[in-house]
Design a protein around this motif. Structure first.
Motif, PDB file in Angstrom:
ATOM      1  N   PRO A 195      26.742 -34.712  89.540  1.00  0.00           N
ATOM      2  CA  PRO A 195      27.520 -33.827  90.416  1.00  0.00           C
ATOM      3  C   PRO A 195      27.518 -32.392  89.911  1.00  0.00           C
ATOM      4  O   PRO A 195      27.158 -32.110  88.764  1.00  0.00           O
ATOM      5  CB  PRO A 195      28.929 -34.431  90.360  1.00  0.00           C
ATOM      6  N   SER A 196      27.951 -31.480  90.755  1.00  0.00           N
ATOM      7  CA  SER A 196      28.114 -30.084  90.352  1.00  0.00           C
ATOM      8  C   SER A 196      29.252 -29.969  89.340  1.00  0.00           C
ATOM      9  O   SER A 196      30.191 -30.773  89.349  1.00  0.00           O
ATOM     10  CB  SER A 196      28.410 -29.207  91.568  1.00  0.00           C
ATOM     11  N   ASP A 197      29.185 -28.951  88.485  1.00  0.00           N
ATOM     12  CA  ASP A 197      30.210 -28.795  87.443  1.00  0.00           C
ATOM     13  C   ASP A 197      31.516 -28.225  87.983  1.00  0.00           C
ATOM     14  O   ASP A 197      32.594 -28.576  87.493  1.00  0.00           O
ATOM     15  CB  ASP A 197      29.695 -27.869  86.341  1.00  0.00           C
ATOM     16  N   ARG A 198      31.440 -27.305  88.928  1.00  0.00           N
ATOM     17  CA  ARG A 198      32.629 -26.679  89.510  1.00  0.00           C
ATOM     18  C   ARG A 198      33.585 -26.153  88.439  1.00  0.00           C
ATOM     19  O   ARG A 198      34.793 -26.391  88.475  1.00  0.00           O
ATOM     20  CB  ARG A 198      33.357 -27.649  90.439  1.00  0.00           C
ATOM     21  N   ARG A 238      26.283 -31.138  84.290  1.00  0.00           N
ATOM     22  CA  ARG A 238      25.099 -30.846  85.101  1.00  0.00           C
ATOM     23  C   ARG A 238      24.304 -29.681  84.512  1.00  0.00           C
ATOM     24  O   ARG A 238      23.068 -29.727  84.461  1.00  0.00           O
ATOM     25  CB  ARG A 238      25.492 -30.524  86.543  1.00  0.00           C
ATOM     26  N   THR A 239      25.004 -28.647  84.060  1.00  0.00           N
ATOM     27  CA  THR A 239      24.312 -27.503  83.472  1.00  0.00           C
ATOM     28  C   THR A 239      23.485 -27.932  82.266  1.00  0.00           C
ATOM     29  O   THR A 239      22.359 -27.465  82.063  1.00  0.00           O
ATOM     30  CB  THR A 239      25.316 -26.421  83.064  1.00  0.00           C
ATOM     31  N   GLU A 242      20.424 -29.826  83.526  1.00  0.00           N
ATOM     32  CA  GLU A 242      19.463 -28.856  84.063  1.00  0.00           C
ATOM     33  C   GLU A 242      18.720 -28.144  82.928  1.00  0.00           C
ATOM     34  O   GLU A 242      17.524 -27.850  83.047  1.00  0.00           O
ATOM     35  CB  GLU A 242      20.175 -27.845  84.954  1.00  0.00           C
ATOM     36  N   LYS A 252      14.612 -30.724  88.538  1.00  0.00           N
ATOM     37  CA  LYS A 252      16.067 -30.666  88.417  1.00  0.00           C
ATOM     38  C   LYS A 252      16.681 -31.950  88.967  1.00  0.00           C
ATOM     39  O   LYS A 252      16.137 -32.563  89.895  1.00  0.00           O
ATOM     40  CB  LYS A 252      16.608 -29.459  89.190  1.00  0.00           C
ATOM     41  N   THR A 255      21.702 -33.565  93.227  1.00  0.00           N
ATOM     42  CA  THR A 255      23.144 -33.314  93.227  1.00  0.00           C
ATOM     43  C   THR A 255      23.841 -34.344  94.104  1.00  0.00           C
ATOM     44  O   THR A 255      23.411 -34.601  95.230  1.00  0.00           O
ATOM     45  CB  THR A 255      23.456 -31.902  93.755  1.00  0.00           C
ATOM     46  N   LEU A 258      31.031 -35.794  93.278  1.00  0.00           N
ATOM     47  CA  LEU A 258      31.663 -36.406  92.117  1.00  0.00           C
ATOM     48  C   LEU A 258      32.232 -37.788  92.445  1.00  0.00           C
ATOM     49  O   LEU A 258      32.133 -38.714  91.630  1.00  0.00           O
ATOM     50  CB  LEU A 258      32.776 -35.493  91.579  1.00  0.00           C
TER      51      LEU A 258
END
Length: 308
Positions: A195-198, A238-239, A242, A252, A255, A258
């Motif tokens: 998922p994205s880190d947000r 996620r970062t 990546e 990559k 996505t 979450l």
């Protein structure tokens, strides 16, 4: 500061694990003699930490200056909470048995591998946590309390063990040679959705840097003290993944939301957390600083060393 960089005889529980192999190399390079302890044939002393009687038989007649507890039951990243249960047992019952073994061998120093999530899972905000912050708070759910109780117990047993100088190292998430390798085929096949880190970040530490911290704790750690060990660049899960993909020229990761990670309960909890560490105490008292200030630097070094 306690300083003892003379050659020591060291018993390392977990020597055959990923971190353990790095610790063995770093201690040997520093001039210490390392004996591995574990169930595998590659160890100098063979015993299961959960079998108290077998452990005491294995160490009978031996002397060690320092005992290090870096044993884990993990062979791959934990996805579900049940994946942590065997390691929880090693942290609690295994530590109690290893303390007995340390006393039986005339050991003076007892160093334990601890971890950043001992400060609690969840959102800790943007302030870097120090060793003065509460460690091992009650878990918000029974499953998280099981993990936190084990981490709490491991440190307590080390610090309260009579006639032993207990030192704990609270590591960030590990990456590097032997650890990151397992992710590469998953990224290559696009089988590692994240998922994205947000805005969420976690502490990280490269494995050879972590091993250097263990040497510093053996030689210079203050009895009864814990030390945060992480690099200078906290980043979201996620970062970090990546950065792995970028370093090795891989696609990559896909996505995903979450909530889609909820069936993988432990991974979901970890990816939902926000946690930063201050390592000023380790720099001040151990003389330790990471050689790799960020995952990007550590992964580039790993790639240039020939890992694929």
């Amino acid at each position: 500061m306690t300083t003892n960089d003379e050659s020591q005889s060291i018993l390392l529980a977990g020597a055959s694990g990923v971190l353990g192999r790095h610790i063995t190399h770093a201690l040997t390079e520093a001039g210490h003699k390392v004996t591995g302890l574990g169930r595998g044939a590659e160890n100098g002393l063979r015993a299961d930490l959960l079998d108290r009687d077998a452990l005491l038989r294995a160490v009978d007649g031996h002397h060690f200056d320092t005992v290090i507890h870096a044993a884990t039951a993990l062979r791959k990243p934990p996805m579900r909470d049940r994946d942590m249960y065997a390691t929880d047992a090693l942290r609690a019952q295994g530590t109690a048995h290893l303390v007995e073994a340390a006393r039986a061998t005339g050991t003076r120093r007892f160093v334990v591998e601890s971890m950043a999530f001992g400060y609690g899972y969840g959102d800790h905000g943007d302030r870097p946590l120090t060793e003065d912050d509460p460690f091992g708070p009650p878990g918000s759910t029974p499953r998280l309390e099981r993990h936190l109780a084990a981490m709490r117990t491991k440190e307590r047993l080390a610090f309260e063990a009579q006639a032993l100088e207990g030192v704990a190292l609270r590591f960030g998430l590990f990456y590097g040679p032997g650890g990151t390798d397992a992710l590469l085929p998953l990224l290559r096949r696009r089988q590692l959705p994240v998922p994205s880190d947000r805005g969420r970040v976690l502490p990280w530490v490269e494995l050879t840097d972590a091993a250097r911290a263990v040497v510093a704790a053996v030689e210079r750690g203050r009895p009864g003290q814990a030390y945060n060990i992480a690099d200078l660049t906290p980043m979201g899960f996620r970062t970090h993944i990546e950065a792995v993909a970028r370093a090795f020229g891989l696609p990559k990761p896909m996505t995903v939301p979450l909530w889609l990670m909820k069936p993988m309960s432990y991974a979901h909890t970890m990816m939902s957390s926000r946690l930063r560490l201050s390592c000023a105490k380790a720099e001040r008292e151990l003389g330790w600083r990471p050689l790799h200030a960020s995952s990007g630097e550590g992964l580039a070094a790993m790639r240039s060393a020939g890992h694929r």
